[in-house]
Design a protein around this motif. Structure first.
Motif, PDB file in Angstrom:
ATOM      1  N   VAL A 192       0.736  -1.162  -0.125  1.00  9.30           N
ATOM      2  CA  VAL A 192       0.070  -0.027  -0.058  1.00  9.30           C
ATOM      3  C   VAL A 192       0.902   1.168  -0.005  1.00  9.30           C
ATOM      4  CG1 VAL A 192      -2.147   1.320   1.089  1.00  9.30           C
ATOM      5  CG2 VAL A 192      -1.680  -1.241   1.320  1.00  9.30           C
ATOM      6  N   GLY A 193       2.041   1.218   0.449  1.00 13.29           N
ATOM      7  CA  GLY A 193       2.951   2.397   0.737  1.00 13.29           C
ATOM      8  C   GLY A 193       2.767   3.285   1.850  1.00 13.29           C
ATOM      9  N   GLU A 243      11.386  -0.632   7.087  1.00  8.42           N
ATOM     10  CA  GLU A 243      10.239   0.118   6.816  1.00  8.42           C
ATOM     11  C   GLU A 243      10.689   1.119   5.511  1.00  8.42           C
ATOM     12  OE1 GLU A 243       6.933   2.226   9.248  1.00  8.42           O
ATOM     13  OE2 GLU A 243       7.383   0.251   8.466  1.00  8.42           O
ATOM     14  N   ILE A 244      11.814   1.491   5.483  1.00  6.71           N
ATOM     15  CA  ILE A 244      12.251   2.398   4.264  1.00  6.71           C
ATOM     16  C   ILE A 244      12.558   1.721   3.330  1.00  6.71           C
ATOM     17  CG2 ILE A 244      14.385   3.923   3.567  1.00  6.71           C
ATOM     18  CD1 ILE A 244      14.695   4.962   6.546  1.00  6.71           C
ATOM     19  N   THR A 272      11.139   0.842  -2.144  1.00  4.32           N
ATOM     20  CA  THR A 272      10.900  -0.271  -3.271  1.00  4.32           C
ATOM     21  C   THR A 272       9.181  -0.284  -3.876  1.00  4.32           C
ATOM     22  OG1 THR A 272      12.363  -1.631  -2.160  1.00  4.32           O
ATOM     23  CG2 THR A 272      10.913  -2.742  -3.807  1.00  4.32           C
ATOM     24  N   ARG A 273       8.223   0.133  -2.889  1.00  8.06           N
ATOM     25  CA  ARG A 273       7.109  -0.007  -3.328  1.00  8.06           C
ATOM     26  C   ARG A 273       6.973   1.057  -4.157  1.00  8.06           C
ATOM     27  NH1 ARG A 273       2.293   3.283  -3.596  1.00  8.06           N
ATOM     28  NH2 ARG A 273       0.661   2.269  -3.720  1.00  8.06           N
ATOM     29  N   MET A 274       7.056   2.096  -4.014  1.00  9.22           N
ATOM     30  CA  MET A 274       7.150   3.417  -4.759  1.00  9.22           C
ATOM     31  C   MET A 274       7.779   3.563  -6.237  1.00  9.22           C
ATOM     32  SD  MET A 274       4.870   5.573  -3.371  1.00  9.22           S
ATOM     33  CE  MET A 274       4.139   5.743  -1.924  1.00  9.22           C
ATOM     34  N   VAL A 306      -1.576   8.445 -12.078  1.00  4.94           N
ATOM     35  CA  VAL A 306      -1.177   8.321 -10.806  1.00  4.94           C
ATOM     36  C   VAL A 306      -2.255   9.162  -9.872  1.00  4.94           C
ATOM     37  CG1 VAL A 306       0.620   9.312  -9.057  1.00  4.94           C
ATOM     38  CG2 VAL A 306       1.359   8.134 -11.144  1.00  4.94           C
ATOM     39  N   GLY A 307      -2.577  10.201 -10.731  1.00  2.17           N
ATOM     40  CA  GLY A 307      -3.729  11.183  -9.793  1.00  2.17           C
ATOM     41  C   GLY A 307      -5.089  10.553  -9.566  1.00  2.17           C
TER      42      GLY A 307
END
Length: 360
Positions: free
Chosen positions: A114-115, A202-203, A208-210, A230-231
């Motif tokens: 989810v990010g 966490e970082i 990585t997810r982004m 993305v919007g």
């Protein structure tokens, strides 16, 4: 038997030492086996979500340079929200009997899929569960563009005062930006100076997810379409999250910081259930049974409905108002509450002397 809605916008100091029926209720719930895990349900749900995500990715690849990609973006907003619901349940130890396994799943889903920062969520949400709608203790009542208590509304200045003054009308439109807000807060927390559980992991997961989400979008799609994609994804995700969490407590009983209600009263009076059966349970990720969730945070989603009747009966015996309404009615109460609080904000561009003496 129909139960009336709780009085709205009430700030109260309930009687101290009031007898609580939570002990007998807890025993009844345990005897019924409603605190057992539901691993088959959660494995099935996780499998379904993974397949849905895979289908969205396949659709993205097959569509290529097409504005129909915005439908994929909207679908991703819904899928990520459903993953967030599952991550929320893992954080409450609902999935596995092992706390370590629940944390691993919760962090993987929240930060890796989810990010959102799992550490930030756990810190904030744990404090909320301990003091729901307690002014000064519940972090969900803190100022966040809008104000949830009169004192915060009165302190608003400048642009925030203008927004606060009209927050009833702006509440739903502002939810479109909630996705961005959640991601930004997550990164600020992960890279901030405060304590972060498993900061390195966490970082790594967040970054990585982004990268995994954003890089393919901007490589495959033209620049304008990529930004639109993305919007749309962020708007759908933010709105879906906000619309799911907003009905839970806003407009319900609020407690002063020195209030000493017993556990049963504090959790029931501050929470609201949403009618709608299994369809609503899927749509809201089990948040529609907010009262039962607050009383039994580790209760798996499939057992909440069965616990509802027991909690309603206990509420009747204890003389506690149990609030259950439709989703539309809940939103109406939320908007009216936000309007009421917003009216406490100073009027922008008005002479302070005129405002002081109440001339309108």
């Amino acid at each position: 038997m129909s139960l009336e809605a709780a009085p709205r916008f009430r700030t109260t100091t309930p009687r101290t030492g009031a007898p609580s029926g939570f002990g007998p209720l807890l025993a009844q719930v345990k005897d019924a086996g409603l605190l057992r895990r539901a691993q088959v349900f959660y494995i099935s749900l996780l499998t379904t979500l993974v397949l849905a995500l895979g289908g969205a990715i396949a659709g993205f690849v097959l569509l290529g340079d097409s504005w129909f990609q915005l439908l994929i973006a909207a679908a991703l907003g819904v899928i990520f929200t459903q993953f967030a619901f599952l991550g929320h349940e893992a954080s409450h130890r609902q999935v596995f009997s092992s706390n370590k396994a629940n944390d691993a799943l919760g962090r993987a889903l929240a930060s890796g899929v989810v990010g959102l920062s799992y550490s930030w969520w756990m810190n904030k949400h744990t404090r909320h569960h301990g003091n729901p709608n307690v002014v000064g203790k519940d972090p969900d009542l803190d100022i966040d563009t809008v104000s949830f208590v009169d004192a915060d509304a009165r302190s608003a200045r400048g642009a925030r005062a203008l927004i606060t003054r009209h927050q009833g009308k702006l509440f739903f439109p502002l939810l479109a930006f909630e996705g961005i807000n959640l991601h930004v807060k997550s990164f600020i927390h992960a890279f901030g100076k405060g304590k972060v559980d498993n900061r390195t992991m966490e970082i790594i997961l967040l970054v990585t997810r982004m990268a995994v989400v954003l890089i393919p979008i901007f490589l495959v799609l033209p620049l304008g379409m990529a930004f639109a994609f993305v919007g749309v994804q962020l708007v759908v995700f933010g709105a879906y999250m906000g619309l799911s969490f907003a009905p839970n407590h806003i407009g319900m009983t609020m407690f002063t910081v020195d209030a000493k209600p017993d556990f049963l009263r504090k959790q029931i009076l501050s929470s609201r259930n949403i009618r709608g059966g299994w369809g609503m349970t899927i749509l809201m990720g089990g948040l529609n049974f907010q009262i039962e969730h607050h009383l039994f945070p580790s209760m798996a989603r499939p057992h909440l409905f069965a616990a509802r009747r027991m909690v309603r009966d206990a509420s009747l015996r204890e003389g506690i108002v149990y609030t259950e309404t439709t989703l539309v009615e809940a939103y109406r109460v939320v908007i009216n509450y936000m309007k009421t609080v917003g009216h406490s904000a100073p009027r922008v561009f008005e002479c302070p002397v005129v405002y002081q003496y109440g001339r309108i």
